[in-house]
Design an enzyme around this catalytic site. Sequence first.
Site, mmCIF file in Angstrom:
data_model
loop_
_atom_site.group_PDB
_atom_site.id
_atom_site.type_symbol
_atom_site.label_atom_id
_atom_site.label_comp_id
_atom_site.label_asym_id
_atom_site.label_seq_id
_atom_site.Cartn_x
_atom_site.Cartn_y
_atom_site.Cartn_z
ATOM 1 N N LYS A 28 0.835 -1.197 0.000
ATOM 2 C CA LYS A 28 0.000 0.000 0.000
ATOM 3 C C LYS A 28 0.874 1.253 0.000
ATOM 4 C CE LYS A 28 -3.745 -0.462 2.528
ATOM 5 N NZ LYS A 28 -4.368 -0.644 3.848
ATOM 6 N N ARG A 98 -3.114 3.444 8.437
ATOM 7 C CA ARG A 98 -3.461 2.295 7.609
ATOM 8 C C ARG A 98 -2.366 1.241 7.613
ATOM 9 N NH1 ARG A 98 -4.544 4.757 1.794
ATOM 10 N NH2 ARG A 98 -5.818 2.861 1.595
ATOM 11 N N GLY A 107 -8.259 -6.797 4.142
ATOM 12 C CA GLY A 107 -9.107 -6.845 5.326
ATOM 13 C C GLY A 107 -8.541 -7.628 6.497
ATOM 14 N N MET A 109 -5.705 -6.976 8.290
ATOM 15 C CA MET A 109 -5.137 -6.159 9.366
ATOM 16 C C MET A 109 -5.981 -4.904 9.518
ATOM 17 S SD MET A 109 -1.150 -6.801 8.750
ATOM 18 C CE MET A 109 -1.338 -6.178 7.111
ATOM 19 N N ARG A 343 -3.543 -1.587 -6.389
ATOM 20 C CA ARG A 343 -2.740 -2.810 -6.249
ATOM 21 C C ARG A 343 -3.138 -3.760 -7.373
ATOM 22 N NH1 ARG A 343 -5.972 -4.362 -0.872
ATOM 23 N NH2 ARG A 343 -7.959 -4.753 -1.864
ATOM 24 N N HIS A 460 -16.572 -8.686 1.457
ATOM 25 C CA HIS A 460 -15.511 -9.533 1.987
ATOM 26 C C HIS A 460 -15.622 -10.952 1.439
ATOM 27 C CE1 HIS A 460 -13.855 -12.292 5.074
ATOM 28 N NE2 HIS A 460 -12.852 -11.439 5.025
ATOM 29 N N SER A 774 13.902 -41.918 -11.114
ATOM 30 C CA SER A 774 12.725 -41.104 -10.881
ATOM 31 C C SER A 774 12.667 -40.833 -9.387
ATOM 32 C CB SER A 774 11.479 -41.845 -11.355
ATOM 33 O OG SER A 774 10.343 -41.067 -11.082
ATOM 34 N N CYS A 842 8.438 -38.122 -9.752
ATOM 35 C CA CYS A 842 7.084 -38.632 -9.891
ATOM 36 C C CYS A 842 6.270 -38.487 -8.622
ATOM 37 C CB CYS A 842 7.100 -40.089 -10.347
ATOM 38 S SG CYS A 842 7.838 -41.194 -9.141
ATOM 39 N N TYR A 862 12.328 -34.031 -16.455
ATOM 40 C CA TYR A 862 10.862 -33.980 -16.502
ATOM 41 C C TYR A 862 10.278 -34.045 -15.098
ATOM 42 C CZ TYR A 862 10.767 -39.014 -15.613
ATOM 43 O OH TYR A 862 10.918 -40.241 -15.037
HETATM 44 P P1 ADP Z 1 -7.726 -2.088 3.771
HETATM 45 O O1 ADP Z 1 -6.328 -2.556 3.647
HETATM 46 O O2 ADP Z 1 -8.551 -2.893 4.709
HETATM 47 O O3 ADP Z 1 -8.370 -1.850 2.434
HETATM 48 P P2 ADP Z 1 -7.255 0.730 3.913
HETATM 49 O O4 ADP Z 1 -6.093 1.252 4.648
HETATM 50 O O5 ADP Z 1 -7.159 0.717 2.451
HETATM 51 O O6 ADP Z 1 -7.647 -0.670 4.501
HETATM 52 O O7 ADP Z 1 -8.485 1.603 4.348
HETATM 53 C C1 ADP Z 1 -9.786 1.236 4.039
HETATM 54 C C2 ADP Z 1 -10.545 2.384 3.468
HETATM 55 O O8 ADP Z 1 -10.476 3.511 4.325
HETATM 56 C C3 ADP Z 1 -10.005 2.919 2.165
HETATM 57 O O9 ADP Z 1 -10.478 2.218 1.069
HETATM 58 C C4 ADP Z 1 -10.546 4.307 2.136
HETATM 59 O O10 ADP Z 1 -11.850 4.289 1.617
HETATM 60 C C5 ADP Z 1 -10.548 4.679 3.579
HETATM 61 N N1 ADP Z 1 -9.396 5.530 3.826
HETATM 62 C C6 ADP Z 1 -8.149 5.180 4.193
HETATM 63 N N2 ADP Z 1 -7.364 6.260 4.286
HETATM 64 C C7 ADP Z 1 -8.118 7.318 3.970
HETATM 65 C C8 ADP Z 1 -7.871 8.712 3.847
HETATM 66 N N3 ADP Z 1 -6.675 9.214 4.082
HETATM 67 N N4 ADP Z 1 -8.889 9.488 3.483
HETATM 68 C C9 ADP Z 1 -10.108 8.954 3.232
HETATM 69 N N5 ADP Z 1 -10.416 7.673 3.312
HETATM 70 C C10 ADP Z 1 -9.422 6.848 3.681
HETATM 71 MG MG MG Z 2 -7.746 -0.734 1.078
#
Ligand code: ADP
Ligand code: MG
Length: 884
Positions: A28, A98, A107, A109, A343, A460, A774, A842, A862
């Site tokens: 990220k 984040r 989702g 962490m 990503r 999810h 083999s 094998c 192989y």
């Molecule tokens: P995950 O890894 O679970 O997707 P993120 O860190 O991407 O978690 O955060 C989830 C959501 O939170 C993002 O998709 C975004 O919508 C919102 N978010 C995160 N940082 C910001 C920010 N700086 N401003 C506005 N929304 C944010």
């Molecule tokens: Mg995200």
Amino acid sequence: MSSTEVGVKRVYDFAEGSREMRDLLGGKGANVAEMTRLGLPVPKGFTITTETCIQYLANDHRFPQGLDAEISAHLTALEEAAGKRLGDAENPLLVSVRSGAKFSMPGMMDTVLNLGLNDRSVEGLAARTGNPRFAYDSYRRFIQMFGDVVAGVDKDHFEHALSAMKADRGVEQDVDLGADDLRALVGTFKGIYEERKGEPFPQEPRAQLDAAVRAVFESWDNRRARDYRRLNRIPHDLGTAVNVQQMVFGNTGPRSGTGVAFTRSNVTGETSEPFGDFLINAQGEDVVAGIRTPRPLVELADELPEAYAQLIETMELLERTYRNMQDVEFTIEDGALYMLQTRNGKRSAQAMARIAVDMLDEGIVTEQESLTALVDPDQIRQLLLPQLDQSAAPAPLATGVNASPGAAAGAIVFTADEAERRGKAGEHVILVRDETTPDDFHGMIEAQGILTARGGKTSHAAIVAVGMGKPAVCGVSAIRFAEDGTIAIGERAFSEGDRITIDGTSGLVYAGDAPLLPPDPNNPYLLRIIEWADRARTMRVRTNADTPEDAVRAREFGAEGIGLCRTEHMFQGEDRLPIVQRMILAGDDEARVESLAKLRTFQEGDFEGIFRAMAGLPVTIRLLDPPLHEFLPSLVELSERVAVARATGTPDPEAEEQLPKVQQLHEVNPMLGTRGCRLGIEWPDVYRMQVAAIVSAACTVKAESGEAPEVEIMIPLVGFEEELRLLRDQVIDAAELVLRERGETLEYLVGTMIELPRAALLADEIARQADFFSFGTNDLTQTVLGFSRDDAENKFLTHYLQANVITFNPFETIDQAGVGGLVAQAVTTARAAKPGIKLGVCGEHGGDPASVVFFHGAGLDYVSCSPFRVQTAIVAAGRAALDG
Ligand code: ADP
Ligand code: MG
Ligand code: MG
């Protein structure tokens, strides 16, 4: 690196990073840095490195020295750039905190939004924006997320208070609550926090920030994150980065919103329309949380056309930059677009194959790039998942979102724990939930399919199911959960354990077991990928097949011969077993010779079928391997029968006859007992009969078709050169006898399996007697590790994986350092002793992509695997050749 080391940079501004820095900044962080570099609209911020997380965890959960000051410096810079200060009563800066590891773990962490709000700054935000509703909405979200993620206050407490407030005001949606309602809710939330946590909600912004950073570090080690890493073979020692980023707001009103999008469909790979979901006047998690039903991305064009056009253009740029399908998260604040994440998108197997081919045809990637970066050999098998037979399906019960393709049937379970319990016991289950959360992950692993009442393609359940290659149908609004623990799907009631079928390709749900179609080996996208792999690879791919049917199927999948044909299954057929038993029990040579002659007729037929299916290709046939007692009833069963016969006075002559022989053959540890070549040396007639049958069958097929199979006769479980020398002489003697009788000639090879450490260590000596080796890596893994496979997989392996003693199942993926090391060493010494020796594998590892890469590196000629994994192995071998 010690935690007190000076000069280590632990915090990077987004402007200092790039997409090359995933190791340090996490995916990220590296990608927001890259988007910043590309000049895209990204809220400013900084990233604390993954190394810092590992140091924190190793250092008694304390910040390493110097981190504090570095955070302060970057925070000050951020405040200056933003012209706002964290916690300021007039013009507060708000940030998100984040998580983000090297490999995306959606989702798994934690993330905290709106940090920096307190009782004073919320007033400043309200006054400054003239939007108190927005300010209090943000504050209540912050208390809830901080409470849940940082303080461990269950989010349900907050959800209940929110629902109660909505019920009290007579409204359905969060967005229908006004500023005063939300202000009151903030008071309630703070009360909940204080009651549960035993201390007031923290008001000091820097303390909030430090606590959130710690919580993100800690989330690296939570259960669902560990489960996810285990399933995806992500090492546990990478750590997560922490991204601190200025907030932008999708919840300021009707010209704001938030959403997620894919540059191509993550389910089918199509590009015909933009794929994604959005919500107006919403923040962050709302889209995936299923609180409100999100709208399809195309509709954003009507709501906010400029932001929409800019988003589409940005997604195209990102796809060309990353040369891969992108999954983006965005927020629109008062009409202005902000990019929050990009990503490489997770995708279904179908989408994987199509995207790989389309992006090559569109000129975005080269053939080699596509094969190495866009093709995932682990997903090739999923292309062969069962599909629903539409023509024979009954009327569906209900429709939902076709969230992850493939069809599955199973017993309904309502909880992840139950799915895990029954799934581990070998039952096929469908996990049915209102919606799934990351806490359901362990159950989703064990379920055949996922069915949810709420959520769309970015829920999810959908994302996780696509990642796992499991069918999922989501958002089936016809599902009603009843108080008594049953459900209704449309008109029909179901209890736990009742069977249903879901079709994730169409989004339909059926009662009972609907008919499933066998997979299609001729998927046009897959065939293109196979072509690329065929051009690239240097290793051959054979199959393990014991029957003509398997051999035919494997050839359709592209198998270039048979690497392992086990002959013991041919002894098990009900027309053969009695003869085998008579042969074993025979009192004299004459009786034995007679039984063997009968068996030879059967065996010749078997081999002819296999040779016909593999005409012109190499076929390795392994002489009898398992201990003979496996062909007789068990000692316990026979003893019981004899006891009952004697007690009741009803004679059981068969049991009486077999018992002494079974007692005589009984072994304490048959896996290490009289089997393989030991059997061949003690019972030479059996091997001679098999060799005669093989050679005769080959001559017959050669006469028929003019094309002889390349016959390779393989002796199992050799540990000493002398064992192989003895048996090789016998094999040649028996073969030549047949050829003389028939007056024909045939080329054939005699070789051995390497499945004992001694054989691997003395490969040069053994090679003197062998035309080929083999590597039987199933048994080699058992004998090198000293693990009995059944006992390991049923008992201690789970504990080993949980305790991180080993990070993968060595029977699925080769233990490179141990077993693999021996293989590599044996390859080198065998080739030194006999340069032209043919070398293959094998074991089941032959169809495992990671192991195939290893075997390529070890220089094998192989690999051989089960028919359904042949295409996987071909693709893996192609990628291995390009990477190497
Ligand atoms: P995950 O890894 O679970 O997707 P993120 O860190 O991407 O978690 O955060 C989830 C959501 O939170 C993002 O998709 C975004 O919508 C919102 N978010 C995160 N940082 C910001 C920010 N700086 N401003 C506005 N929304 C944010
Ligand atoms: Mg995200
Ligand atoms: Mg073996």
